[in-house]
Design an enzyme around this catalytic site. Structure first.
Site, PDB file in Angstrom:
ATOM      1  N   ASP A 180       0.834  -1.199   0.000  1.00 59.54           N
ATOM      2  CA  ASP A 180       0.000   0.000   0.000  1.00 59.54           C
ATOM      3  C   ASP A 180       0.875   1.258   0.000  1.00 59.54           C
ATOM      4  OD1 ASP A 180      -2.318   1.588   0.371  1.00 59.54           O
ATOM      5  OD2 ASP A 180      -1.997   1.587   2.542  1.00 59.54           O
TER       6      ASP A 180
ATOM      7  N   ASP B   6      -0.341   5.029   0.923  1.00 55.30           N
ATOM      8  CA  ASP B   6      -0.598   5.978   2.011  1.00 55.30           C
ATOM      9  C   ASP B   6      -0.469   5.336   3.379  1.00 55.30           C
ATOM     10  OD1 ASP B   6      -1.202   8.278   0.395  1.00 55.30           O
ATOM     11  OD2 ASP B   6      -2.976   7.170  -0.237  1.00 55.30           O
TER      12      ASP B   6
ATOM     13  N   ASP C 226      -2.296  -0.692   5.829  1.00 51.85           N
ATOM     14  CA  ASP C 226      -2.677  -0.178   7.153  1.00 51.85           C
ATOM     15  C   ASP C 226      -4.188  -0.270   7.389  1.00 51.85           C
ATOM     16  OD1 ASP C 226      -2.988   1.936   5.174  1.00 51.85           O
ATOM     17  OD2 ASP C 226      -3.493   3.238   6.875  1.00 51.85           O
TER      18      ASP C 226
END
Lengths: 174, 174
Positions: free
Chosen positions: A7, A9, A134
């Site tokens: 991922d 961000d 996240d």
């Protein structure tokens, strides 16, 4: 080679630090680490300021100059020798971010080919063996090995293999 | 619900027709259907003109005003009732195309949510049950059911389930 989806961000890019900086500079509101603990960013600011989050995130160029997470570049470069690394970002929610995210990757992760850049929405479309993210919502339909990258909003989540920083990713996967 | 991944260029969007129009208008070179049969577009033009293909495809706005393939809108809308439809385009090869492709989808396929828009490079990262695509290279690692959408360059390909138009997609999947 195993496919590893990473991922952007809050994993490769320190997106929240830009918000924190903006809130301080433009709104005079300081956000401390304690205020964010276990919360979403918008939950840590007064209600009158919450619309800023959506405004800023949809701005052209918002994602263009984010800081790189400490160690990300070095560890991702090494991971590329051992795994087929894909960068998988849910960029379709913020269509102004596509080109910014692509250009940011060219700047900081030039060794990642366009063939391995995926901008999606729902990550259930991702076919990988390992996913570092996240957001646990991205693991719901994932059939591989999910690895949760710590971010203030997920500190209270249990039941997932967790890494707190890129050193720990290296320790786990290299 | 089964996941159905649908390609954009030469499947939902008539990309080649824009090239054909450009070659005629800007270069005075007419490309007929016979000239394209079994070939890539660049193989159907004189060598002096082949660089145009790469120039134009990297232009901002090139993908913004492509014609919709006949029947695509109606059939895709119906497919959305029966399948989880993802649009999966290898847009990362042409980063200027991201926003154009997104805006084009908003114009012509507004019923497809950002959650179901995927811009990738190598499609081996796509996890779907069915894939409709005009490029067999996208089927190499695909574990679902591949359906080849006819385009001049693939007319001589055998060994794949094939559809020649959107009516045939409807016949097969609805």
């Amino acid at each position: 080679m195993l496919k590893l989806a990473i991922d952007m961000d809050e994993v490769m890019a320190d997106t929240w630090s830009k918000f924190i900086h903006r809130f301080k500079e433009q709104e005079g509101f300081e956000i401390s680490a304690e205020m964010l603990h276990g919360k979403e960013l918008w939950q840590a600011v007064p209600e009158s300021l919450t619309p800023r989050v959506r405004e800023w995130i949809n701005e052209k160029n918002f994602f263009r100059d984010l800081p790189v997470m400490p160690g990300a570049r070095e560890v991702v470069a090494e991971l590329c020798n051992k795994y087929e690394v894909f960068v998988a970002s849910a960029a379709s929610e913020f269509p102004n971010s596509y080109k910014d995210k692509y250009d940011w990757l060219q700047d900081h992760f030039p060794f990642i080919s366009w063939k391995h850049i995926v901008f999606c929405g729902d990550k259930s479309i991702i076919n990988a063996d390992i996913m570092i993210d996240d957001r646990i919502r991205n693991f719901t339909q994932f059939k591989g090995r999910p690895i949760l990258y710590t971010s203030p909003h997920n500190v209270n989540v249990t039941h997932y293999e967790r890494v707190n920083n890129w050193d720990e990713v290296a320790g786990l996967l290299l």
